[in-house]
Scaffold this motif. Structure first.
Motif, PDB file in Angstrom:
ATOM      1  N   ILE A  73      -9.261  -0.551 -11.390  1.00  0.00           N
ATOM      2  CA  ILE A  73      -9.198  -0.229  -9.963  1.00  0.00           C
ATOM      3  C   ILE A  73      -7.739   0.072  -9.657  1.00  0.00           C
ATOM      4  O   ILE A  73      -6.859  -0.698 -10.037  1.00  0.00           O
ATOM      5  CB  ILE A  73      -9.677  -1.412  -9.095  1.00  0.00           C
ATOM      6  CG1 ILE A  73     -11.138  -1.756  -9.406  1.00  0.00           C
ATOM      7  CG2 ILE A  73      -9.510  -1.087  -7.613  1.00  0.00           C
ATOM      8  CD1 ILE A  73     -11.638  -2.995  -8.671  1.00  0.00           C
ATOM      9  N   PHE A  74      -7.497   1.186  -8.977  1.00  0.00           N
ATOM     10  CA  PHE A  74      -6.123   1.558  -8.622  1.00  0.00           C
ATOM     11  C   PHE A  74      -5.976   1.368  -7.113  1.00  0.00           C
ATOM     12  O   PHE A  74      -6.713   1.958  -6.338  1.00  0.00           O
ATOM     13  CB  PHE A  74      -5.862   3.010  -9.024  1.00  0.00           C
ATOM     14  CG  PHE A  74      -4.420   3.441  -8.917  1.00  0.00           C
ATOM     15  CD1 PHE A  74      -3.382   2.605  -9.301  1.00  0.00           C
ATOM     16  CD2 PHE A  74      -4.101   4.712  -8.432  1.00  0.00           C
ATOM     17  CE1 PHE A  74      -2.053   3.009  -9.204  1.00  0.00           C
ATOM     18  CE2 PHE A  74      -2.779   5.132  -8.348  1.00  0.00           C
ATOM     19  CZ  PHE A  74      -1.751   4.271  -8.730  1.00  0.00           C
ATOM     20  N   MET A  75      -5.029   0.524  -6.726  1.00  0.00           N
ATOM     21  CA  MET A  75      -4.867   0.205  -5.313  1.00  0.00           C
ATOM     22  C   MET A  75      -3.537   0.748  -4.787  1.00  0.00           C
ATOM     23  O   MET A  75      -2.485   0.404  -5.325  1.00  0.00           O
ATOM     24  CB  MET A  75      -4.916  -1.318  -5.135  1.00  0.00           C
ATOM     25  CG  MET A  75      -5.307  -1.747  -3.735  1.00  0.00           C
ATOM     26  SD  MET A  75      -3.958  -1.714  -2.536  1.00  0.00           S
ATOM     27  CE  MET A  75      -3.359  -3.382  -2.688  1.00  0.00           C
ATOM     28  N   ILE A  76      -3.601   1.578  -3.751  1.00  0.00           N
ATOM     29  CA  ILE A  76      -2.394   2.169  -3.169  1.00  0.00           C
ATOM     30  C   ILE A  76      -2.241   1.692  -1.722  1.00  0.00           C
ATOM     31  O   ILE A  76      -3.063   2.023  -0.868  1.00  0.00           O
ATOM     32  CB  ILE A  76      -2.462   3.716  -3.177  1.00  0.00           C
ATOM     33  CG1 ILE A  76      -2.818   4.244  -4.580  1.00  0.00           C
ATOM     34  CG2 ILE A  76      -1.153   4.311  -2.682  1.00  0.00           C
ATOM     35  CD1 ILE A  76      -3.067   5.756  -4.615  1.00  0.00           C
ATOM     36  N   PRO A  77      -1.190   0.912  -1.435  1.00  0.00           N
ATOM     37  CA  PRO A  77      -0.962   0.469  -0.058  1.00  0.00           C
ATOM     38  C   PRO A  77      -0.238   1.551   0.740  1.00  0.00           C
ATOM     39  O   PRO A  77       0.159   2.586   0.187  1.00  0.00           O
ATOM     40  CB  PRO A  77      -0.053  -0.742  -0.245  1.00  0.00           C
ATOM     41  CG  PRO A  77       0.745  -0.408  -1.467  1.00  0.00           C
ATOM     42  CD  PRO A  77      -0.170   0.396  -2.360  1.00  0.00           C
ATOM     43  N   GLY A  78      -0.052   1.286   2.016  1.00  0.00           N
ATOM     44  CA  GLY A  78       0.727   2.187   2.865  1.00  0.00           C
ATOM     45  C   GLY A  78       2.079   1.590   3.185  1.00  0.00           C
ATOM     46  O   GLY A  78       2.550   0.674   2.510  1.00  0.00           O
ATOM     47  N   GLY A  79       2.686   2.108   4.237  1.00  0.00           N
ATOM     48  CA  GLY A  79       3.998   1.612   4.661  1.00  0.00           C
ATOM     49  C   GLY A  79       4.982   2.745   4.810  1.00  0.00           C
ATOM     50  O   GLY A  79       4.698   3.897   4.456  1.00  0.00           O
ATOM     51  N   GLN A  80       6.149   2.398   5.329  1.00  0.00           N
ATOM     52  CA  GLN A  80       7.203   3.394   5.572  1.00  0.00           C
ATOM     53  C   GLN A  80       7.545   4.186   4.314  1.00  0.00           C
ATOM     54  O   GLN A  80       7.877   5.368   4.375  1.00  0.00           O
ATOM     55  CB  GLN A  80       8.470   2.698   6.093  1.00  0.00           C
ATOM     56  CG  GLN A  80       8.384   2.270   7.547  1.00  0.00           C
ATOM     57  CD  GLN A  80       8.125   3.431   8.489  1.00  0.00           C
ATOM     58  OE1 GLN A  80       8.691   4.508   8.345  1.00  0.00           O
ATOM     59  NE2 GLN A  80       7.229   3.239   9.443  1.00  0.00           N
ATOM     60  N   GLY A  81       7.459   3.535   3.157  1.00  0.00           N
ATOM     61  CA  GLY A  81       7.817   4.178   1.901  1.00  0.00           C
ATOM     62  C   GLY A  81       7.002   5.414   1.577  1.00  0.00           C
ATOM     63  O   GLY A  81       7.449   6.287   0.817  1.00  0.00           O
ATOM     64  N   THR A  82       5.805   5.525   2.151  1.00  0.00           N
ATOM     65  CA  THR A  82       4.936   6.671   1.827  1.00  0.00           C
ATOM     66  C   THR A  82       5.516   7.990   2.341  1.00  0.00           C
ATOM     67  O   THR A  82       5.259   9.039   1.762  1.00  0.00           O
ATOM     68  CB  THR A  82       3.521   6.505   2.437  1.00  0.00           C
ATOM     69  OG1 THR A  82       3.629   6.437   3.865  1.00  0.00           O
ATOM     70  CG2 THR A  82       2.846   5.239   1.918  1.00  0.00           C
ATOM     71  N   ARG A  83       6.311   7.895   3.424  1.00  0.00           N
ATOM     72  CA  ARG A  83       6.826   9.128   4.069  1.00  0.00           C
ATOM     73  C   ARG A  83       7.677   9.967   3.126  1.00  0.00           C
ATOM     74  O   ARG A  83       7.589  11.189   3.135  1.00  0.00           O
ATOM     75  CB  ARG A  83       7.646   8.757   5.325  1.00  0.00           C
ATOM     76  CG  ARG A  83       6.880   7.892   6.319  1.00  0.00           C
ATOM     77  CD  ARG A  83       5.959   8.699   7.196  1.00  0.00           C
ATOM     78  NE  ARG A  83       5.077   7.846   8.001  1.00  0.00           N
ATOM     79  CZ  ARG A  83       4.544   8.223   9.165  1.00  0.00           C
ATOM     80  NH1 ARG A  83       4.803   9.427   9.668  1.00  0.00           N
ATOM     81  NH2 ARG A  83       3.729   7.415   9.819  1.00  0.00           N
ATOM     82  N   GLY A  84       8.502   9.296   2.329  1.00  0.00           N
ATOM     83  CA  GLY A  84       9.321  10.023   1.373  1.00  0.00           C
ATOM     84  C   GLY A  84       8.567  10.351   0.087  1.00  0.00           C
ATOM     85  O   GLY A  84       8.765  11.405  -0.515  1.00  0.00           O
TER      86      GLY A  84
END
Lengths: 195, 195
Positions: free
Chosen positions: B63-74
């Protein structure tokens, strides 16, 4: 104000990171810092490895946050650790615990004759640590002076928003709940998991 | 089965540790592993420093889990990173995203002509990443084939319990919710934070 998080081997993940998510939404007020007895890398029960500083470096007048988890079972017998967290709890402006973190706080003696709560599935064990605490079985969280104690795991998020509400008003707490799309159980007396 | 968590600078804390708490309650099924592009220590937006392995070491069929957050913008502009996570997402049995983690998954192109959702406060930005995704504005989480995408932050916990329910039945999911004293919003169509 420093928000000093007490980590130890086999801490429970969400006990820590629920409150961290909420207090971390007020970076202009709270400076989040991660500690453990000797510093270095600490591994939680869900195998997360976190970098920490030694507890001896916690500064006074902050918020001291103690999570629960399997690790608490051994720690109540660790005199060096207990002495350290008692000293920090005494010197902190607020002390908040999640789940069986209240067992550690109770073991310091600082909860004597105060109201407190804990995880409902571990309640008998936690009560046994100090029977002179007024343990409240039906509470999502309990406030007594500078001590905030919550029920199990997820209740730490409800309590953290309750703390924000006590400090900055209900609107601020609700604003954070909306930002993190969290359905806040805002009534500390409403405990769906009480026996 | 490996539960491979994709971390990056300025990930959002609860996006990661809500699901970690829940999948971590099934250690006989899921082996939780923490990765980042180059491995080493990664710092989240709430200043937690986590030890990780390099993403190149993720094994297929997990299972590959990708969170979000400010870091996604770049990160959506980082071709090396995007190529790496596309490859892992393709080789994984399931791919789950929380909050703006769906922006990263959308950027790989793998969500084209599929249904997906994201954080409601960042919805317009996420939609703009790939307009050929069928973005669902009113959903706590969305399932389309092997892809699970959730709404903001806390919705990742509801989705994780939904995943457990899909795999092991409603009773198992409810049992975990009770253990962590979490008031589960079990209806993926019930989104109190939709516009």
């Amino acid at each position: 104000m420093d928000f000093n998080i007490c980590l130890f081997e086999d801490f429970e993940t969400l006990d820590v990171f629920g409150p961290v998510e909420i207090f971390g939404r007020l970076p202009e007020v709270y400076d989040l810092k991660y500690f453990s007895m000797d510093g270095g890398i600490v591994e939680g029960w869900q195998k997360t490895k976190i970098v920490t500083e030694p507890l001896a470096q916690v500064k006074p007048n902050g918020i001291f946050m103690i999570p629960g988890g399997q690790g608490t079972r051994g720690l109540i017998h660790d005199d060096t650790f207990m002495k350290q967290i008692k000293e920090i709890a005494e010197q902190s402006n607020f002390c908040i615990t999640v789940c069986t973190g209240s067992a550690l706080l109770a073991k310091t003696g600082l909860l004597k004759n105060r109201r407190a709560t804990s995880n409902k599935l571990a309640f008998d064990w936690v009560k046994s640590i100090d029977t002179e605490v007024d343990w409240i079985p039906n509470a999502r969280w309990v406030v007594d002076g500078k001590f905030y104690t919550s029920s199990g795991v997820s209740a730490g998020m409800d309590m953290s928003l309750g703390f924000v509400s006590d400090q900055f008003g209900l609107e601020k707490a609700q604003q954070i709940a909306n930002q993190i799309e969290y359905i806040w159980n805002s009534d500390k007396h409403d405990d769906p998991f009480a026996r």
